[in-house]
Design an enzyme around this catalytic site. Sequence first.
Site, PDB file in Angstrom:
ATOM      1  N   HIS A  47       0.840  -1.190   0.000  1.00  0.00           N
ATOM      2  CA  HIS A  47       0.000   0.000   0.000  1.00  0.00           C
ATOM      3  C   HIS A  47       0.881   1.248   0.000  1.00  0.00           C
ATOM      4  CE1 HIS A  47       0.553  -0.831   4.401  1.00  0.00           C
ATOM      5  NE2 HIS A  47       0.888   0.453   4.353  1.00  0.00           N
TER       6      HIS A  47
HETATM    7  P1  TYD Z   1      -0.582  -3.181   7.957  1.00  0.00           P
HETATM    8  O1  TYD Z   1      -0.446  -1.713   7.840  1.00  0.00           O
HETATM    9  O2  TYD Z   1      -1.416  -3.882   6.926  1.00  0.00           O
HETATM   10  O3  TYD Z   1       0.865  -3.861   8.000  1.00  0.00           O
HETATM   11  P2  TYD Z   1       1.987  -4.000   6.852  1.00  0.00           P
HETATM   12  O4  TYD Z   1       1.949  -2.739   6.054  1.00  0.00           O
HETATM   13  O5  TYD Z   1       3.250  -4.207   7.587  1.00  0.00           O
HETATM   14  O6  TYD Z   1       1.690  -5.194   6.038  1.00  0.00           O
HETATM   15  O7  TYD Z   1      -1.121  -3.502   9.415  1.00  0.00           O
HETATM   16  C1  TYD Z   1      -1.364  -4.834   9.857  1.00  0.00           C
HETATM   17  C2  TYD Z   1      -2.465  -4.769  10.924  1.00  0.00           C
HETATM   18  O8  TYD Z   1      -2.062  -3.996  12.050  1.00  0.00           O
HETATM   19  C3  TYD Z   1      -3.759  -4.160  10.396  1.00  0.00           C
HETATM   20  O9  TYD Z   1      -4.832  -4.881  10.994  1.00  0.00           O
HETATM   21  C4  TYD Z   1      -3.758  -2.760  10.963  1.00  0.00           C
HETATM   22  C5  TYD Z   1      -2.982  -2.916  12.264  1.00  0.00           C
HETATM   23  N1  TYD Z   1      -2.210  -1.726  12.656  1.00  0.00           N
HETATM   24  C6  TYD Z   1      -2.535  -1.042  13.819  1.00  0.00           C
HETATM   25  O10 TYD Z   1      -3.499  -1.385  14.532  1.00  0.00           O
HETATM   26  N2  TYD Z   1      -1.770   0.035  14.187  1.00  0.00           N
HETATM   27  C7  TYD Z   1      -0.709   0.443  13.470  1.00  0.00           C
HETATM   28  O11 TYD Z   1      -0.034   1.421  13.854  1.00  0.00           O
HETATM   29  C8  TYD Z   1      -0.395  -0.263  12.248  1.00  0.00           C
HETATM   30  C9  TYD Z   1       0.752   0.162  11.387  1.00  0.00           C
HETATM   31  C10 TYD Z   1      -1.166  -1.336  11.884  1.00  0.00           C
END
Ligand code: TYD
Length: 134
Positions: free
Chosen positions: A50
């Site tokens: 993303h």
């Molecule tokens: P995501 O942003 O999809 O992780 P990555 O980019 O590393 O693949 O986040 C994974 C999960 O964690 C999603 O359910 C959202 C949650 N999350 C939070 O609750 N707080 C945060 O600060 C972040 C970055 C993610």
Amino acid sequence: MKNVKLLKLNCISDDRGSLTPIEACKDIPFEIKRVYYITDVPENSIRGGHAHKSLEQVIICLNGSVTIKLDNGQEKETFILDKNNTALYLNSHVWCDMYNFKSGTVLLVLVPEYYDKSDYISNYNEFFEISSKE
Ligand code: TYD
């Protein structure tokens, strides 16, 4: 590459080990409001996938190694993060894919805003439409 910068952190080492300070608005270009870390990633996992509408980020690989493929809509570049004195700064509008996590990798992420799902751009075509015209 536009919207991306590698920042060198000041690692202070002596025979007791190393200490690396990070001061907001000095070593990185924003005030820190949120910190999260990524651990226990299976070696074949891909994370990220993303971009952000307005969030800036700093990513530091504290241990291990990860490949980070970036795309600002006009250029693409791939970085291997494997040194804890190097910080990868991403401005908004950078599509980020993270893969090749070595076992035991720890990624630290510093950001200037609280978590906001509505700041994510998860559709690549939507991202490209916005960022390729900047
Ligand atoms: P995501 O942003 O999809 O992780 P990555 O980019 O590393 O693949 O986040 C994974 C999960 O964690 C999603 O359910 C959202 C949650 N999350 C939070 O609750 N707080 C945060 O600060 C972040 C970055 C993610």
